[in-house]
Design a protein around this motif. Structure first.
Motif, PDB file in Angstrom:
ATOM      1  N   LEU A 118       3.078  -0.099 -22.990  1.00 34.51           N
ATOM      2  CA  LEU A 118       4.073   0.026 -22.650  1.00 34.51           C
ATOM      3  C   LEU A 118       3.806  -0.045 -20.890  1.00 34.51           C
ATOM      4  CD1 LEU A 118       5.918   3.267 -24.139  1.00 34.51           C
ATOM      5  CD2 LEU A 118       6.628   0.832 -24.546  1.00 34.51           C
ATOM      6  N   ALA A 119       4.725  -0.588 -20.149  1.00 36.99           N
ATOM      7  CA  ALA A 119       4.382  -0.767 -18.501  1.00 36.99           C
ATOM      8  C   ALA A 119       5.909  -0.703 -18.072  1.00 36.99           C
ATOM      9  CB  ALA A 119       3.624  -1.658 -18.519  1.00 36.99           C
ATOM     10  N   TRP A 120       5.778   0.030 -16.811  1.00 36.01           N
ATOM     11  CA  TRP A 120       6.857   0.039 -15.954  1.00 36.01           C
ATOM     12  C   TRP A 120       6.328  -0.122 -14.487  1.00 36.01           C
ATOM     13  CZ3 TRP A 120       8.791   5.076 -13.371  1.00 36.01           C
ATOM     14  CH2 TRP A 120       9.937   4.810 -12.796  1.00 36.01           C
ATOM     15  N   ASP A 121       6.660  -1.253 -13.930  1.00 35.95           N
ATOM     16  CA  ASP A 121       6.733  -1.742 -12.511  1.00 35.95           C
ATOM     17  C   ASP A 121       8.031  -1.417 -11.654  1.00 35.95           C
ATOM     18  OD1 ASP A 121       4.019  -3.308 -12.231  1.00 35.95           O
ATOM     19  OD2 ASP A 121       5.238  -4.060 -14.084  1.00 35.95           O
ATOM     20  N   TRP A 122       7.886  -0.569 -10.656  1.00 30.43           N
ATOM     21  CA  TRP A 122       8.907  -0.141  -9.939  1.00 30.43           C
ATOM     22  C   TRP A 122       8.702  -0.208  -8.373  1.00 30.43           C
ATOM     23  CZ3 TRP A 122       7.884   3.762  -6.353  1.00 30.43           C
ATOM     24  CH2 TRP A 122       6.814   4.560  -6.636  1.00 30.43           C
ATOM     25  N   ALA A 123       9.904  -0.062  -7.768  1.00 29.51           N
ATOM     26  CA  ALA A 123       9.826  -0.559  -6.360  1.00 29.51           C
ATOM     27  C   ALA A 123      10.955   0.283  -5.789  1.00 29.51           C
ATOM     28  CB  ALA A 123       9.672  -1.892  -5.790  1.00 29.51           C
ATOM     29  N   SER A 124      11.058   1.064  -4.498  1.00 31.86           N
ATOM     30  CA  SER A 124      11.832   1.845  -3.724  1.00 31.86           C
ATOM     31  C   SER A 124      12.635   0.680  -2.952  1.00 31.86           C
ATOM     32  CB  SER A 124      11.445   3.007  -3.187  1.00 31.86           C
ATOM     33  OG  SER A 124      10.575   2.466  -2.036  1.00 31.86           O
ATOM     34  N   LEU A 128       7.497   2.047  -0.919  1.00 32.35           N
ATOM     35  CA  LEU A 128       7.149   2.535  -1.919  1.00 32.35           C
ATOM     36  C   LEU A 128       7.093   1.660  -3.394  1.00 32.35           C
ATOM     37  CD1 LEU A 128       5.619   5.041  -2.031  1.00 32.35           C
ATOM     38  CD2 LEU A 128       7.401   6.104  -3.046  1.00 32.35           C
ATOM     39  N   SER A 129       5.860   1.334  -3.861  1.00 29.31           N
ATOM     40  CA  SER A 129       5.961   0.619  -4.977  1.00 29.31           C
ATOM     41  C   SER A 129       4.965   1.150  -5.965  1.00 29.31           C
ATOM     42  CB  SER A 129       5.687  -0.758  -5.005  1.00 29.31           C
ATOM     43  OG  SER A 129       4.588  -1.260  -4.389  1.00 29.31           O
ATOM     44  N   GLY A 130       4.981   1.029  -7.215  1.00 28.39           N
ATOM     45  CA  GLY A 130       3.939   1.484  -8.294  1.00 28.39           C
ATOM     46  C   GLY A 130       4.016   0.817  -9.629  1.00 28.39           C
ATOM     47  N   ARG A 131       3.133   1.288 -10.357  1.00 30.36           N
ATOM     48  CA  ARG A 131       2.848   0.785 -11.911  1.00 30.36           C
ATOM     49  C   ARG A 131       2.614   1.931 -12.695  1.00 30.36           C
ATOM     50  NH1 ARG A 131       2.853  -3.990 -14.907  1.00 30.36           N
ATOM     51  NH2 ARG A 131       1.112  -3.741 -16.750  1.00 30.36           N
ATOM     52  N   VAL A 132       3.005   2.071 -13.950  1.00 27.51           N
ATOM     53  CA  VAL A 132       2.833   3.139 -14.894  1.00 27.51           C
ATOM     54  C   VAL A 132       2.774   2.394 -16.090  1.00 27.51           C
ATOM     55  CG1 VAL A 132       3.195   5.230 -16.083  1.00 27.51           C
ATOM     56  CG2 VAL A 132       3.735   4.942 -13.913  1.00 27.51           C
ATOM     57  N   ASP A 163      -2.684   4.649 -17.153  1.00 27.20           N
ATOM     58  CA  ASP A 163      -3.065   4.425 -15.686  1.00 27.20           C
ATOM     59  C   ASP A 163      -1.625   4.486 -14.938  1.00 27.20           C
ATOM     60  OD1 ASP A 163      -6.148   3.273 -15.642  1.00 27.20           O
ATOM     61  OD2 ASP A 163      -4.922   2.342 -17.514  1.00 27.20           O
ATOM     62  N   ALA A 164      -1.752   4.996 -13.726  1.00 33.45           N
ATOM     63  CA  ALA A 164      -0.708   5.021 -12.637  1.00 33.45           C
ATOM     64  C   ALA A 164      -1.162   4.617 -11.353  1.00 33.45           C
ATOM     65  CB  ALA A 164      -0.182   6.440 -12.710  1.00 33.45           C
ATOM     66  N   GLU A 165      -0.583   3.674 -10.695  1.00 28.10           N
ATOM     67  CA  GLU A 165      -0.762   2.965  -9.362  1.00 28.10           C
ATOM     68  C   GLU A 165       0.397   3.728  -8.466  1.00 28.10           C
ATOM     69  OE1 GLU A 165      -2.086  -0.617  -9.841  1.00 28.10           O
ATOM     70  OE2 GLU A 165      -3.568  -0.246 -11.254  1.00 28.10           O
ATOM     71  N   ILE A 166       0.199   3.766  -7.131  1.00 24.63           N
ATOM     72  CA  ILE A 166       1.284   3.717  -6.258  1.00 24.63           C
ATOM     73  C   ILE A 166       0.723   3.326  -5.051  1.00 24.63           C
ATOM     74  CG2 ILE A 166       0.565   6.357  -5.537  1.00 24.63           C
ATOM     75  CD1 ILE A 166       3.641   6.753  -5.168  1.00 24.63           C
ATOM     76  N   ALA A 167       1.739   2.652  -4.401  1.00 25.06           N
ATOM     77  CA  ALA A 167       1.246   1.943  -3.021  1.00 25.06           C
ATOM     78  C   ALA A 167       2.243   2.054  -1.909  1.00 25.06           C
ATOM     79  CB  ALA A 167       1.040   0.337  -3.291  1.00 25.06           C
ATOM     80  N   LEU A 168       1.833   2.264  -0.666  1.00 28.61           N
ATOM     81  CA  LEU A 168       2.900   2.861   0.306  1.00 28.61           C
ATOM     82  C   LEU A 168       2.234   1.615   1.437  1.00 28.61           C
ATOM     83  CD1 LEU A 168       4.913   4.284   1.810  1.00 28.61           C
ATOM     84  CD2 LEU A 168       3.232   5.840   2.683  1.00 28.61           C
ATOM     85  N   GLY A 169       3.273   0.893   1.704  1.00 23.83           N
ATOM     86  CA  GLY A 169       3.050  -0.143   2.835  1.00 23.83           C
ATOM     87  C   GLY A 169       3.670   0.378   4.216  1.00 23.83           C
ATOM     88  N   ALA A 170       3.453   1.233   4.662  1.00 25.01           N
ATOM     89  CA  ALA A 170       4.215   1.971   5.681  1.00 25.01           C
ATOM     90  C   ALA A 170       4.375   1.195   6.936  1.00 25.01           C
ATOM     91  CB  ALA A 170       3.763   3.432   6.274  1.00 25.01           C
ATOM     92  N   VAL A 171       3.510   0.455   7.396  1.00 30.01           N
ATOM     93  CA  VAL A 171       3.451  -0.535   8.368  1.00 30.01           C
ATOM     94  C   VAL A 171       3.069  -1.956   7.811  1.00 30.01           C
ATOM     95  CG1 VAL A 171       2.383  -1.095  10.730  1.00 30.01           C
ATOM     96  CG2 VAL A 171       2.551   1.317   9.905  1.00 30.01           C
ATOM     97  N   ALA A 172       3.416  -3.033   8.495  1.00 29.76           N
ATOM     98  CA  ALA A 172       3.069  -4.557   8.053  1.00 29.76           C
ATOM     99  C   ALA A 172       1.677  -4.722   7.726  1.00 29.76           C
ATOM    100  CB  ALA A 172       3.809  -5.461   8.829  1.00 29.76           C
TER     101      ALA A 172
END
Length: 430
Positions: A118-124, A128-132, A163-172
């Motif tokens: 099972l996999a879930w890719d998400w984005a706000s 903010l984005s991530g994958r579980v 596995d869980a991943e989260i990414a924050l691209g606050a500045v370009a």
């Protein structure tokens, strides 16, 4: 979401058997997008025949019992189903693989396997984005010829991962990444119990991208492995061993041209073990990969990796082969692969690989924690493959692989030679 891709494992990966595990090709995935992905659901069927010259991974001088054969032919069938669904910014995928494998001359190795993922890719709406993702798999484990005895018992491994991943691209030009990983491996054969482990890892990294062709990163990574049945205890039972590994990762990506790019990692690494000081390591580890596209039909990739113990990176790169639990102090691996795509229907590939392992073993022969043996083994790998896909829903593949291993101590790692070939057909439908 664009065109959705449906992922179905190649039968060599589905079987996860000793037949092809030594070549390291089991990590590769066949990507199929039936009917242009009009349907988010899919069903696939695969049938294969695989020949292996050294099923039990024996040395030249080792002899099997009279009722077993060194070489064999494996017939495998697999049924795969799943979904690949995009909902706004979210993306959900799931797969279920069921397989049946039968050996012609060694029926004691017949087995059934399964995999659920099972996999879930998400984005706000912001940055903010991530994958579980989570998976559970049962398959035939690779025979381990470092056990100092001929192992012929069927050994089914169970591997659970999260596995869980989260990414924050606050500045370009800046990006913050965090990850958490969990792995658990168990074996059905009692002789392999010391190789079972529980692994956890966590990382935090920051990446700077000044332009489209360059990014630089720095991060921290911690990995912990618990071997519950590491060695026999003097008073009975087993003594567990805990291995902790710390890394400072310096990473980078550079695209020199539209046809060439490089990415690498250099990591000062320190590891310590509660029961086996000989496995401890302080030094540099890392990896480097170069990809070159000299023409529209050719892709060349070279990968170099150096890591310690059961490194998740070494396993994920496929340098160790599928189903192998690596107990080496340091493993250095190199692989060079050439892919040629003659047309939309025909493609060929050639892969060369080399591994060097610094081995330390103090458990499989009942050694105490203060008594250990060391050795070095070197392995050469060769694979040639061909693929024919006359239409989108069907493909056929054939692979030929060869492995040769030399060792300074046959009691830790048996020198061996192994050759295999296999062909498979795969049919998918929504």
């Amino acid at each position: 979401m664009g065109r959705r891709k449906v992922y179905i494992y190649r039968l060599s990966a589905l079987l996860a058997s000793a037949a092809l595990a030594s070549s390291g090709v089991c990590a590769e995935i066949s990507q199929i997008n039936p009917n242009g992905a009009h349907s988010p659901y899919y069903l696939g069927f695969q049938q294969a025949v695989l020949y292996q010259s050294n099923v039990y991974r024996l040395g030249d001088q080792q002899v099997l019992p009279a009722n077993l054969t060194r070489d064999d032919t494996l017939l495998g069938s697999a049924l795969a189903g799943g979904l690949d669904l995009g909902i706004g910014r979210q993306h959900l995928s799931a797969k279920l693989n069921l397989r049946s494998n039968r050996f012609q001359h060694n029926p004691g190795l017949d087995h059934s396997g399964s995999e659920l993922g099972l996999a879930w890719d998400w984005a706000s709406p912001g940055h903010l984005s991530g994958r579980v993702q989570a998976s559970a798999e049962r398959s035939l484990a690779q025979f381990n010829s470092s056990l100092r005895q001929i192992e012929t018992e069927k050994n089914v491994q169970s591997l659970n991962q999260f596995d869980a991943e989260i990414a924050l691209g606050a500045v370009a030009s800046w990006r913050l990444d965090a990850s958490l990983g969990l792995r658990q491996r168990r074996f059905s054969a009692a002789a392999y119990a010391p190789l079972a482990f529980d692994q956890s890892s966590a990382s935090l990294a920051i990446t700077y991208q000044p332009g489209t062709r360059l990014n630089l990163g720095i991060g921290l990574r911690e990995q912990r492995e618990l071997y519950p049945w590491f060695s026999p205890a003097p008073a009975g039972g087993f003594t567990p061993n805990t291995v902790q590994r710390y890394q400072l990762d310096f990473s980078g990506f550079f695209q020199s041209s539209a046809a060439s790019y490089f990415n690498g990692r250099l990591s000062p690494t320190h590891s310590r073990a509660s029961q086996s000081s000989a496995h401890e390591f302080s030094g540099l580890t890392g990896s480097a990969a170069w990809t070159w596209l000299p023409g529209g039909h050719v892709k060349i990739q070279s990968v170099l990796n150096r890591d310690s113990w059961q490194s998740a990176r070494a396993v994920d790169l496929g340098l160790l082969g599928a189903g192998l639990v690596d107990r080496s102090r340091i493993t250095t691996g190199w692989r060079n692969k050439v892919d040629w795509r003659g047309s939309e229907k025909i493609s060929l590939n050639l892969s060369l690989g080399w591994l060097r392992r610094d081995l330390v073993d103090n458990l499989l022969a009942g050694r105490s924690a203060v008594s250990s043996a060391t050795a070095v083994d070197r392995t050469g790998l060769l694979e040639v493959g061909a693929k024919w896909q006359p239409w989108r829903q069907f493909e056929a593949r054939c692979n030929l692989s060869s492995e040769r291993r030399q060792s300074s101590d046959a009691s830790l790692s048996t020198p061996l030679r192994s050759h295999s070939w296999g062909c498979q057909g795969q049919l998918t439908m929504p």
